[in-house]
Design a protein around this motif. Structure first.
Motif, PDB file in Angstrom:
ATOM      1  N   PHE A 161       0.840  -1.207   0.000  1.00  0.00           N
ATOM      2  CA  PHE A 161       0.000   0.000   0.000  1.00  0.00           C
ATOM      3  C   PHE A 161       0.874   1.255   0.000  1.00  0.00           C
ATOM      4  O   PHE A 161       0.583   2.212  -0.723  1.00  0.00           O
ATOM      5  CB  PHE A 161      -0.930  -0.003   1.210  1.00  0.00           C
ATOM      6  CG  PHE A 161      -2.234  -0.713   0.970  1.00  0.00           C
ATOM      7  CD1 PHE A 161      -3.324  -0.044   0.433  1.00  0.00           C
ATOM      8  CD2 PHE A 161      -2.367  -2.065   1.256  1.00  0.00           C
ATOM      9  CE1 PHE A 161      -4.521  -0.692   0.195  1.00  0.00           C
ATOM     10  CE2 PHE A 161      -3.569  -2.725   1.029  1.00  0.00           C
ATOM     11  CZ  PHE A 161      -4.643  -2.038   0.493  1.00  0.00           C
ATOM     12  N   TYR A 162       1.932   1.258   0.793  1.00  0.00           N
ATOM     13  CA  TYR A 162       2.774   2.453   0.881  1.00  0.00           C
ATOM     14  C   TYR A 162       3.412   2.774  -0.479  1.00  0.00           C
ATOM     15  O   TYR A 162       3.469   3.942  -0.890  1.00  0.00           O
ATOM     16  CB  TYR A 162       3.865   2.251   1.930  1.00  0.00           C
ATOM     17  CG  TYR A 162       4.562   3.530   2.336  1.00  0.00           C
ATOM     18  CD1 TYR A 162       4.095   4.265   3.422  1.00  0.00           C
ATOM     19  CD2 TYR A 162       5.675   3.997   1.638  1.00  0.00           C
ATOM     20  CE1 TYR A 162       4.724   5.446   3.802  1.00  0.00           C
ATOM     21  CE2 TYR A 162       6.301   5.178   2.007  1.00  0.00           C
ATOM     22  CZ  TYR A 162       5.825   5.902   3.084  1.00  0.00           C
ATOM     23  OH  TYR A 162       6.434   7.080   3.455  1.00  0.00           O
ATOM     24  N   ALA A 163       3.872   1.739  -1.171  1.00  0.00           N
ATOM     25  CA  ALA A 163       4.549   1.948  -2.456  1.00  0.00           C
ATOM     26  C   ALA A 163       3.581   2.323  -3.572  1.00  0.00           C
ATOM     27  O   ALA A 163       3.996   2.942  -4.562  1.00  0.00           O
ATOM     28  CB  ALA A 163       5.309   0.677  -2.844  1.00  0.00           C
ATOM     29  N   SER A 164       2.305   1.964  -3.411  1.00  0.00           N
ATOM     30  CA  SER A 164       1.360   2.106  -4.526  1.00  0.00           C
ATOM     31  C   SER A 164       0.340   3.218  -4.340  1.00  0.00           C
ATOM     32  O   SER A 164      -0.460   3.465  -5.246  1.00  0.00           O
ATOM     33  CB  SER A 164       0.613   0.784  -4.737  1.00  0.00           C
ATOM     34  OG  SER A 164       1.511  -0.286  -4.932  1.00  0.00           O
ATOM     35  N   SER A 165       0.340   3.893  -3.188  1.00  0.00           N
ATOM     36  CA  SER A 165      -0.719   4.874  -2.920  1.00  0.00           C
ATOM     37  C   SER A 165      -0.151   6.266  -2.672  1.00  0.00           C
ATOM     38  O   SER A 165      -0.626   6.998  -1.801  1.00  0.00           O
ATOM     39  CB  SER A 165      -1.550   4.422  -1.706  1.00  0.00           C
ATOM     40  OG  SER A 165      -0.732   4.295  -0.554  1.00  0.00           O
ATOM     41  N   SER A 166       0.841   6.634  -3.449  1.00  0.00           N
ATOM     42  CA  SER A 166       1.510   7.927  -3.222  1.00  0.00           C
ATOM     43  C   SER A 166       0.547   9.102  -3.246  1.00  0.00           C
ATOM     44  O   SER A 166       0.622  10.009  -2.401  1.00  0.00           O
ATOM     45  CB  SER A 166       2.601   8.142  -4.274  1.00  0.00           C
ATOM     46  OG  SER A 166       3.624   7.193  -4.123  1.00  0.00           O
TER      47      SER A 166
END
Length: 477
Positions: free
Chosen positions: A249-254
């Protein structure tokens, strides 16, 4: 508004008992999980005390719960006190008398655990509602795309096995939709691969295990009770899985996390909250709810299926496609969704602590609840209140058509009345309208493809297992 009372109700002492210290709570837990089961646990006590408001203990009980003593409210009139945040505190009561380790949420008290009086609740819920509003145009096309893959998977299994399980393809569809909605990419393109549903299931399962039973034979009940209901489940069992989920989620929800910073929310806290709302609230809710909806519609039979198919196909032809406007015109389809939410709400429990001494009403009496006492609402009894609903135990597809819409104020599945809206000052589900929309879309896509279907079902710790035993393709559209 509650129905007007013709005369003041008598103030009565709350009946019931918590039993002996320690042993009373253990006895109630064994009755709840093994000796009686949920519904019988509450119905036998309501009958014994001749009251829909009474004292009892709620699982998991000693050693793991903060305090198992509750005042149960089981009718449609007393239940809504749990929505009144001027009287009821919602501090750490999402899972009732038990609070999982905050390690499951990165050390943060996520929005679901906060009381509306806490400043961070306003900030976080405002953020979530803003995100959902910004994704509004994506709901219908994205969900239809995900449903197409789900039905293709179901048809493949039907072709090879003659039956098809609904839960697994539904779970995959739900996780795919939720991740793509919030992160803008297919989860299979991340380090999660196809493991997303399994990872979230494990994370959810360990948090909720103390509130469930696996259905072991009765002679093993004490082993299961010791294993699941006596000590907190440690986070380390799912630590690496949760990190994988958080990292995806952290890498994909900037863009979502950028927006969180504009609300003054730290990215790490925002991401843990995002994982919770996506994994626990959204995916977890769909995991339990969609099979439940299909179960009740499937069991309703071919006559209702024909009526739904006719309404859905006629409206779509008139409107030129599937749209918000078309969905609003499908009065029977809307009613069927509300009826399923009424008869088996996805979240059956609500909790809250009295902020002050208060008086609540049932149909027949008034009761005083002292400040600090925990109130527990068992929603399936409140929304099947026979003094509100005719044939309350039956699934009536057209119940909320026409004048029946007046009964929607007694549908409480979203931690609020169906006729009310989520705000930053209440605890009503911020995705309430989205759940109803997606449920209608599921039925629309189902009856665009098929004329009728049959199901076999079984009980799961949370929700139902549904197997499609027949699926008849549409003869005309």
């Amino acid at each position: 508004m509650f129905p007007p009372q013709s005369k003041p109700l008598p103030l009565k002492p709350i009946p019931g008992s918590y039993g002996l210290p320690l042993f009373g709570a253990i006895k109630d837990r064994l009755d709840y999980f093994y000796n009686q089961g949920k519904d019988e646990f509450f119905s036998t006590r309501a009958k014994k005390y001749q009251s829909t408001v009474f004292k009892t203990n709620m699982p998991p009980g000693p050693f793991i719960a903060q305090n198992p003593k509750v005042i149960a409210v089981l009718d449609a009139i007393s239940f809504p006190v749990l929505f009144d945040t001027s009287k009821i505190e919602k501090f750490n009561v999402l899972d009732g008398t038990y609070l999982p380790s905050l390690s499951f949420t990165g050390g943060h008290r996520v929005c679901a655990y906060l009381d509306p009086s806490e400043p961070n609740h306003t900030t976080l819920k405002s953020f979530f509602m803003s995100i959902l509003a910004s994704k509004h145009k994506d709901f219908v096309p994205l969900f239809r795309t995900c449903l197409s893959q789900m039905f293709a998977d179901i048809e493949d299994e039907m072709g090879s096995k003659k039956t098809a399980g609904f839960n697994d393809p539904s779970d995959a569809m739900a996780f795919n939709f939720v991740f793509r909605l919030f992160c803008g990419k297919d989860p299979s393109k991340t380090k999660l691969g196809s493991e997303g549903p399994a990872v979230v299931d494990k994370w959810l399962g360990l948090q909720l295990a103390p509130l469930a039973t696996l259905g072991f034979p009765k002679f093993l009940k004490h082993f299961e009770d010791l294993l699941m209901h006596t000590f907190p489940i440690p986070f380390f069992l799912v630590k690496s899985d949760y990190k994988k989920l958080y990292d995806a989620f952290y890498a994909s929800s900037s863009s979502v996390l950028d927006k969180a910073e504009s609300f003054g929310i730290d990215r790490d806290e925002a991401c843990h909250n995002l994982v919770f709302i996506a994994g626990f609230n959204a995916y977890g809710g769909m995991k339990a709810w969609f099979p439940t909806l299909i179960k009740w519609v499937g069991k309703a039979g071919e006559k209702l299926h024909s009526q739904l198919a006719n309404e859905i196909r006629t409206v779509i032809k008139e409107e030129g496609g599937v749209s918000f406007q078309a969905l609003e015109k499908m009065t029977l389809t809307k009613s069927v969704v509300y009826e399923a939410l009424r008869i088996e709400p996805g979240v059956p429990f609500q909790y809250g602590k009295a902020k002050e001494d208060i008086v609540i009403n049932s149909h027949d009496a008034a009761y005083e609840i002292k400040k600090g006492e925990m109130i527990f609402g068992y929603q399936p009894f409140a929304t099947k209140d026979p003094k509100i609903f005719d044939h309350a135990e039956e699934f009536v597809g057209h119940r909320f058509v026409g004048e029946g819409e007046n009964l929607l104020k007694y549908v409480y599945w979203s931690n609020g009345r169906e006729t009310e809206d989520p705000t930053v000052g209440n605890k009503q589900c911020p995705g309430k309208d989205l759940v109803v929309l997606l449920s209608r879309l599921l039925l629309v896509e189902l009856f665009l493809r098929y004329d009728t279907f049959t199901v076999e079902t079984a009980v799961l710790p949370f929700g139902s297992s549904v197997t499609l035993t027949s699926l008849i393709k549409a003869t005309s559209i």
